[in-house]
Design an enzyme around this catalytic site. Sequence first.
Site, PDB file in Angstrom:
ATOM      1  N   SER A   1      30.800  29.992  26.922  1.00 37.15           N
ATOM      2  CA  SER A   1      31.064  28.884  25.995  1.00 37.15           C
ATOM      3  C   SER A   1      32.001  27.856  26.619  1.00 37.15           C
ATOM      4  CB  SER A   1      31.714  29.457  24.734  1.00 37.15           C
ATOM      5  OG  SER A   1      32.223  28.423  23.940  1.00 37.15           O
TER       6      SER A   1
ATOM      7  N   LYS B   1      35.478  35.357  26.116  1.00 39.56           N
ATOM      8  CA  LYS B   1      34.411  34.806  26.971  1.00 39.56           C
ATOM      9  C   LYS B   1      34.930  34.629  28.409  1.00 39.56           C
ATOM     10  CE  LYS B   1      31.029  34.277  23.972  1.00 39.56           C
ATOM     11  NZ  LYS B   1      29.769  34.995  24.074  1.00 39.56           N
TER      12      LYS B   1
ATOM     13  N   TYR C   1      38.606  34.102  20.703  1.00 37.17           N
ATOM     14  CA  TYR C   1      37.174  34.046  21.041  1.00 37.17           C
ATOM     15  C   TYR C   1      36.996  33.540  22.480  1.00 37.17           C
ATOM     16  CZ  TYR C   1      32.468  32.018  21.224  1.00 37.17           C
ATOM     17  OH  TYR C   1      31.195  31.656  21.619  1.00 37.17           O
TER      18      TYR C   1
ATOM     19  N   ASP D   1      19.488  44.128  18.322  1.00 42.00           N
ATOM     20  CA  ASP D   1      20.369  43.347  17.449  1.00 42.00           C
ATOM     21  C   ASP D   1      20.874  44.235  16.326  1.00 42.00           C
ATOM     22  OD1 ASP D   1      21.370  41.262  15.556  1.00 42.00           O
ATOM     23  OD2 ASP D   1      20.424  39.901  16.989  1.00 42.00           O
TER      24      ASP D   1
ATOM     25  N   PHE E   1      23.049  37.771  24.484  1.00 39.70           N
ATOM     26  CA  PHE E   1      23.578  36.861  23.458  1.00 39.70           C
ATOM     27  C   PHE E   1      24.517  37.583  22.489  1.00 39.70           C
ATOM     28  CE2 PHE E   1      19.244  35.092  24.260  1.00 39.70           C
ATOM     29  CZ  PHE E   1      19.582  33.783  24.579  1.00 39.70           C
TER      30      PHE E   1
ATOM     31  N   ILE F   1      20.526  31.341  18.776  1.00 42.14           N
ATOM     32  CA  ILE F   1      20.069  30.967  20.124  1.00 42.14           C
ATOM     33  C   ILE F   1      19.065  32.003  20.649  1.00 42.14           C
ATOM     34  CG2 ILE F   1      20.822  30.303  22.444  1.00 42.14           C
ATOM     35  CD1 ILE F   1      23.655  29.817  21.202  1.00 42.14           C
TER      36      ILE F   1
ATOM     37  N   ASP G   1      23.735  48.641  18.069  1.00 39.74           N
ATOM     38  CA  ASP G   1      24.956  47.953  18.475  1.00 39.74           C
ATOM     39  C   ASP G   1      25.125  48.015  19.997  1.00 39.74           C
ATOM     40  OD1 ASP G   1      27.893  47.480  18.854  1.00 39.74           O
ATOM     41  OD2 ASP G   1      27.769  47.373  16.665  1.00 39.74           O
TER      42      ASP G   1
ATOM     43  N   GLY H   1      19.480  36.277  16.615  1.00 36.57           N
ATOM     44  CA  GLY H   1      20.421  35.228  16.217  1.00 36.57           C
ATOM     45  C   GLY H   1      19.870  33.830  16.474  1.00 36.57           C
TER      46      GLY H   1
ATOM     47  N   ASN I   1      24.735  39.257  11.931  1.00 34.00           N
ATOM     48  CA  ASN I   1      24.745  37.829  11.588  1.00 34.00           C
ATOM     49  C   ASN I   1      23.339  37.234  11.631  1.00 34.00           C
ATOM     50  OD1 ASN I   1      26.180  35.532  10.802  1.00 34.00           O
ATOM     51  ND2 ASN I   1      26.301  34.771  12.922  1.00 34.00           N
TER      52      ASN I   1
ATOM     53  N   TYR J   1      27.735  27.120  27.086  1.00 31.74           N
ATOM     54  CA  TYR J   1      27.117  26.213  26.112  1.00 31.74           C
ATOM     55  C   TYR J   1      28.155  25.260  25.557  1.00 31.74           C
ATOM     56  CZ  TYR J   1      24.070  30.401  25.563  1.00 31.74           C
ATOM     57  OH  TYR J   1      23.281  31.510  25.743  1.00 31.74           O
TER      58      TYR J   1
ATOM     59  N   LYS K   1      31.351  35.188  17.320  1.00 37.07           N
ATOM     60  CA  LYS K   1      31.512  33.820  17.842  1.00 37.07           C
ATOM     61  C   LYS K   1      32.377  32.880  17.012  1.00 37.07           C
ATOM     62  CE  LYS K   1      27.492  31.821  15.586  1.00 37.07           C
ATOM     63  NZ  LYS K   1      26.384  30.922  15.632  1.00 37.07           N
TER      64      LYS K   1
HETATM   65  P1  NAD Z   1      24.416  34.394  16.325  1.00 34.34           P
HETATM   66  O1  NAD Z   1      25.505  35.064  15.547  1.00 34.34           O
HETATM   67  O2  NAD Z   1      23.376  33.658  15.575  1.00 34.34           O
HETATM   68  O3  NAD Z   1      23.688  35.475  17.255  1.00 34.34           O
HETATM   69  C1  NAD Z   1      24.344  36.608  17.761  1.00 34.34           C
HETATM   70  C2  NAD Z   1      23.487  37.822  17.429  1.00 34.34           C
HETATM   71  O4  NAD Z   1      24.163  38.992  17.897  1.00 34.34           O
HETATM   72  C3  NAD Z   1      23.293  37.983  15.911  1.00 34.34           C
HETATM   73  O5  NAD Z   1      21.928  38.187  15.639  1.00 34.34           O
HETATM   74  C4  NAD Z   1      24.109  39.223  15.572  1.00 34.34           C
HETATM   75  O6  NAD Z   1      23.538  39.972  14.504  1.00 34.34           O
HETATM   76  C5  NAD Z   1      24.101  39.980  16.890  1.00 34.34           C
HETATM   77  N1  NAD Z   1      25.236  40.865  17.070  1.00 34.34           N
HETATM   78  C6  NAD Z   1      26.535  40.607  16.774  1.00 34.34           C
HETATM   79  N2  NAD Z   1      27.281  41.677  17.119  1.00 34.34           N
HETATM   80  C7  NAD Z   1      26.436  42.603  17.655  1.00 34.34           C
HETATM   81  C8  NAD Z   1      26.618  43.903  18.207  1.00 34.34           C
HETATM   82  N3  NAD Z   1      27.821  44.473  18.271  1.00 34.34           N
HETATM   83  N4  NAD Z   1      25.536  44.570  18.676  1.00 34.34           N
HETATM   84  C9  NAD Z   1      24.302  43.988  18.606  1.00 34.34           C
HETATM   85  N5  NAD Z   1      24.079  42.780  18.086  1.00 34.34           N
HETATM   86  C10 NAD Z   1      25.139  42.083  17.627  1.00 34.34           C
HETATM   87  O7  NAD Z   1      25.101  33.464  17.394  1.00 34.34           O
HETATM   88  P2  NAD Z   1      24.454  32.390  18.356  1.00 34.34           P
HETATM   89  O8  NAD Z   1      24.910  31.059  17.922  1.00 34.34           O
HETATM   90  O9  NAD Z   1      23.004  32.656  18.531  1.00 34.34           O
HETATM   91  O10 NAD Z   1      25.235  32.738  19.697  1.00 34.34           O
HETATM   92  C11 NAD Z   1      24.710  33.613  20.689  1.00 34.34           C
HETATM   93  C12 NAD Z   1      25.744  33.768  21.784  1.00 34.34           C
HETATM   94  O11 NAD Z   1      26.075  32.478  22.279  1.00 34.34           O
HETATM   95  C13 NAD Z   1      27.053  34.400  21.323  1.00 34.34           C
HETATM   96  O12 NAD Z   1      27.506  35.254  22.350  1.00 34.34           O
HETATM   97  C14 NAD Z   1      27.991  33.215  21.181  1.00 34.34           C
HETATM   98  O13 NAD Z   1      29.336  33.567  21.407  1.00 34.34           O
HETATM   99  C15 NAD Z   1      27.483  32.292  22.274  1.00 34.34           C
HETATM  100  N6  NAD Z   1      27.787  30.879  22.003  1.00 34.34           N
HETATM  101  C16 NAD Z   1      27.360  30.292  20.842  1.00 34.34           C
HETATM  102  C17 NAD Z   1      27.680  28.962  20.579  1.00 34.34           C
HETATM  103  C18 NAD Z   1      27.271  28.301  19.278  1.00 34.34           C
HETATM  104  O14 NAD Z   1      27.868  27.279  18.918  1.00 34.34           O
HETATM  105  N7  NAD Z   1      26.255  28.795  18.572  1.00 34.34           N
HETATM  106  C19 NAD Z   1      28.417  28.220  21.508  1.00 34.34           C
HETATM  107  C20 NAD Z   1      28.819  28.834  22.688  1.00 34.34           C
HETATM  108  C21 NAD Z   1      28.499  30.162  22.922  1.00 34.34           C
END
Ligand code: NAD
Length: 359
Positions: free
Chosen positions: A145, A173, A169, A42, A101, A23, A74, A21, A46, A198, A105
């Site tokens: 978050s 968290k 959401y 992963d 991660f 981050i 998963d 993903g 997404n 974050y 989200k």
């Molecule tokens: P993202 O969606 O780009 O990355 C999340 C990854 O997890 C994706 O690659 C997705 O395919 C994978 N995924 C989703 N469900 C899954 C499952 N059941 N099993 C395995 N893989 C799974 O999101 P991101 O922006 O990189 O965020 C990463 C983490 O940081 C998340 O937990 C999100 O809640 C948290 N976060 C993100 C933000 C933001 O604004 N981007 C802010 C605060 C917290």
Amino acid sequence: MVRKSFTLTIMKTILVTGGAGFIGSHTSLLLLKKGFNLIILDSFLNSNPKVIERISELSGIKNVQKRIELIKGDIRDQKLLERIFDFAKINNNPIDAVIHFAGLKSVSDSLENPFDYWEVNVLGTIKLLQVMEKNNCFTIIFSSSATIYGVPKDLPLKEISDINPVNTYGETKAAIEKIFRDVSKVKSKKWRMITLRYFNPVGAHPTGKMGEDPLIEPNNLFPYISQVAIGRKEKLRIFGNNWPTFDGTCIRDYIHIMDLAESHIASLEFLLKSSSLLLNLNIGTGIGRSVLEIVKTFEKVNNLVIPYSFVERREGDIAVNYADNKKALSFLNWRPIYTLEDMCRDSWKWQKMNPNGYK
Ligand code: NAD
Ligand code: UDP
């Protein structure tokens, strides 16, 4: 599961859930450069597996494929998690730590599909912690978050500020953080845990080769501005111009993705030399910026025009939110170094070089 054995046994091995993903991919790149072996789990719900090629290319490491194991699966699949830990042990590379991660989200989606959020985020994390415990792996960094704070009573937000999420959401968290609290108190186990709260991660790798490529339609400010800039969307809708702020638009604490990724490296290095502890840390710059400031800076550094109009406030938005990041600065060997200009320049560079993301 792709079966492949590592050749280097002295390095530490990190399981990165959601490592494809936004981050996760930027953090995985830095982990490789720091010399860690990676197992990326992963589901690609997404994200695009092609990101792994970019991570490998940008690492500049010869035979880097020997240092990354990519598993499509998963986090709710406990049997798979057990196989991953077993397999790493058999190959003489037991998993030393987890950066977690993976999860769902989207605030709006969470209000429509609460079961999914509780199941993936909360149940998925419980299963992961159970398998870690079974395998004597007690070191974890979790993506929390700033959403957990809800409507701030005082600013800047400190880690001791009230936790009062206002959407599903954020509730999930906050629930995971509660589970961490309970788990960290078990005296017979030596958990080392950091939850990183974050603020607003934005930007892209400065080369423009890696960035944010969500498959689920994003409704965040930066991806939206980039889509307007590239002509895919006609204009930006700014949600409200009558907020109690200096220019009437909402204020947030935007942080460059590379600074955010670095905070994970600093957290991991800190945990690997710590005894048991649980730390909650705000990860932001400590500076609030308004939506109009973002639009103007994006236009200026990229020399383009972003058409916009003001529309009604978005449901659930809050006026102002920014971090007190002093605790992270004092515990970690980390500080954010990228400017708002960098965030705007790198976002646009990624969008321009990859109009269709990794596809
Ligand atoms: P993202 O969606 O780009 O990355 C999340 C990854 O997890 C994706 O690659 C997705 O395919 C994978 N995924 C989703 N469900 C899954 C499952 N059941 N099993 C395995 N893989 C799974 O999101 P991101 O922006 O990189 O965020 C990463 C983490 O940081 C998340 O937990 C999100 O809640 C948290 N976060 C993100 C933000 C933001 O604004 N981007 C802010 C605060 C917290
Ligand atoms: N925003 C906006 N138009 C958009 C997307 C976002 O005006 O198309 C505003 C939103 O109201 C908020 C800020 O930009 O004040 C950041 O929104 P984002 O969804 O990126 O982050 P969050 O609301 O989660 O802090």
